[in-house]
Design a protein around this motif. Sequence first.
Motif, PDB file in Angstrom:
ATOM      1  N   ILE A  99       8.364  -7.602   7.774  1.00 52.27           N
ATOM      2  CA  ILE A  99       7.272  -7.980   6.875  1.00 52.27           C
ATOM      3  C   ILE A  99       5.972  -7.423   7.442  1.00 52.27           C
ATOM      4  CG2 ILE A  99       5.980  -9.883   5.846  1.00 52.27           C
ATOM      5  CD1 ILE A  99       8.434 -11.546   5.842  1.00 52.27           C
ATOM      6  N   THR A 100       5.655  -6.230   7.003  1.00 50.14           N
ATOM      7  CA  THR A 100       4.411  -5.576   7.411  1.00 50.14           C
ATOM      8  C   THR A 100       3.698  -5.079   6.164  1.00 50.14           C
ATOM      9  OG1 THR A 100       5.456  -3.398   7.618  1.00 50.14           O
ATOM     10  CG2 THR A 100       5.465  -4.822   9.575  1.00 50.14           C
ATOM     11  N   LEU A 101       2.420  -4.758   6.301  1.00 47.29           N
ATOM     12  CA  LEU A 101       1.652  -4.246   5.165  1.00 47.29           C
ATOM     13  C   LEU A 101       2.233  -2.925   4.671  1.00 47.29           C
ATOM     14  CD1 LEU A 101      -0.756  -4.646   3.321  1.00 47.29           C
ATOM     15  CD2 LEU A 101      -2.179  -3.427   5.007  1.00 47.29           C
ATOM     16  N   ASN A 150       5.394  -1.848   4.822  1.00 49.48           N
ATOM     17  CA  ASN A 150       6.625  -2.078   4.064  1.00 49.48           C
ATOM     18  C   ASN A 150       6.343  -2.765   2.723  1.00 49.48           C
ATOM     19  OD1 ASN A 150       8.309  -0.887   5.942  1.00 49.48           O
ATOM     20  ND2 ASN A 150       8.658  -2.789   7.063  1.00 49.48           N
ATOM     21  N   LEU A 151       5.299  -3.589   2.681  1.00 54.85           N
ATOM     22  CA  LEU A 151       4.912  -4.215   1.417  1.00 54.85           C
ATOM     23  C   LEU A 151       4.458  -3.148   0.420  1.00 54.85           C
ATOM     24  CD1 LEU A 151       4.391  -6.767  -0.246  1.00 54.85           C
ATOM     25  CD2 LEU A 151       2.088  -6.846   0.765  1.00 54.85           C
ATOM     26  N   PHE A 152       3.676  -2.190   0.906  1.00 54.27           N
ATOM     27  CA  PHE A 152       3.247  -1.075   0.054  1.00 54.27           C
ATOM     28  C   PHE A 152       4.453  -0.292  -0.454  1.00 54.27           C
ATOM     29  CE2 PHE A 152      -1.476  -0.013   0.735  1.00 54.27           C
ATOM     30  CZ  PHE A 152      -1.811  -1.365   0.713  1.00 54.27           C
ATOM     31  N   LEU A 190       7.513  -1.363  -0.872  1.00 53.05           N
ATOM     32  CA  LEU A 190       8.248  -2.176  -1.831  1.00 53.05           C
ATOM     33  C   LEU A 190       7.589  -2.135  -3.205  1.00 53.05           C
ATOM     34  CD1 LEU A 190      10.456  -4.215  -2.527  1.00 53.05           C
ATOM     35  CD2 LEU A 190       8.927  -6.027  -1.709  1.00 53.05           C
ATOM     36  N   ILE A 191       6.262  -2.293  -3.240  1.00 51.64           N
ATOM     37  CA  ILE A 191       5.551  -2.255  -4.520  1.00 51.64           C
ATOM     38  C   ILE A 191       5.679  -0.869  -5.155  1.00 51.64           C
ATOM     39  CG2 ILE A 191       3.295  -2.470  -5.632  1.00 51.64           C
ATOM     40  CD1 ILE A 191       2.538  -4.482  -3.472  1.00 51.64           C
TER      41      ILE A 191
END
Length: 270
Positions: free
Chosen positions: A54-56, A58-60, A62-63
């Motif tokens: 859960i990192t910024l 990986n969040l980017f 995913l989106i």
Amino acid sequence: MTSADVSTVLNRILDTAAENLRVAKILIQLGLDPNNVTWEAIFNRFLEIFLANITLANLFALIGAIFFVATLLTQTMVPLRVANMIGCAFYAGFGALTGTITTFLLYLLLIPINAWRLRQMLHLVKMARTATQGDTSMEWLKPFMSERKYKKGDVLFKKDDVANEMFMTITGKFLVKEINVELPPGNIMGELGFLSPDNRRTATVQCLEDGQVLTITYEKLLEIYFQNPQFGYYFLVLTSQRLLENIARLQAEVAQNKIALEAVAAGGEK
């Protein structure tokens, strides 16, 4: 290399593959104890992997992936371009946060390319909408057309010829022979062949003086239509207006001829 050597190499490859693909070794690579594999242990291990990632960045990613999947589900081009631009922006952010310069540059360059194509398509639809509100010109098609020149006396196409392209007059004069109508610059011709079931020309057009036209193939028109069906609707409205103008012209000629015949008949009776 002898056959014995080849056999030895193949055996080593198979042995190594079998070793690496053993369930026990795979479980160890996943961080699990082969002697104590339970659903709770599997759940806890995957939960650890999830929390650790859960990192910024990986969040980017995913989106960005969500928006790229959305492009596969989108049926028209305008929302597809928008979703693709948003996905590219998030993937570029992922590349920047992870320090992957190739990923960053690739998706960063895709954003203006999609923006340019989106602007082109929106401009196309806007011009088509304007045309349906009174201006029946097709100036917005020019970026999709190619130039062609004709000499005086040249026949662009004949009635009943197979039709595969539409024309827009730029300079010169062109005559629709069947109805004796001249087409000045800024007019389109050959659009009805696109709509006819057998794609046949409905009239003959001849060049009265040296002129230049722009052409667009019916395949390109179909491509534009499938990219944005809204454009197809506007195009049908425009061609319908052209057809109604031709009908009105013919009705006026018929009425004039009828009046002339009645006048001649009245003169004969006298």
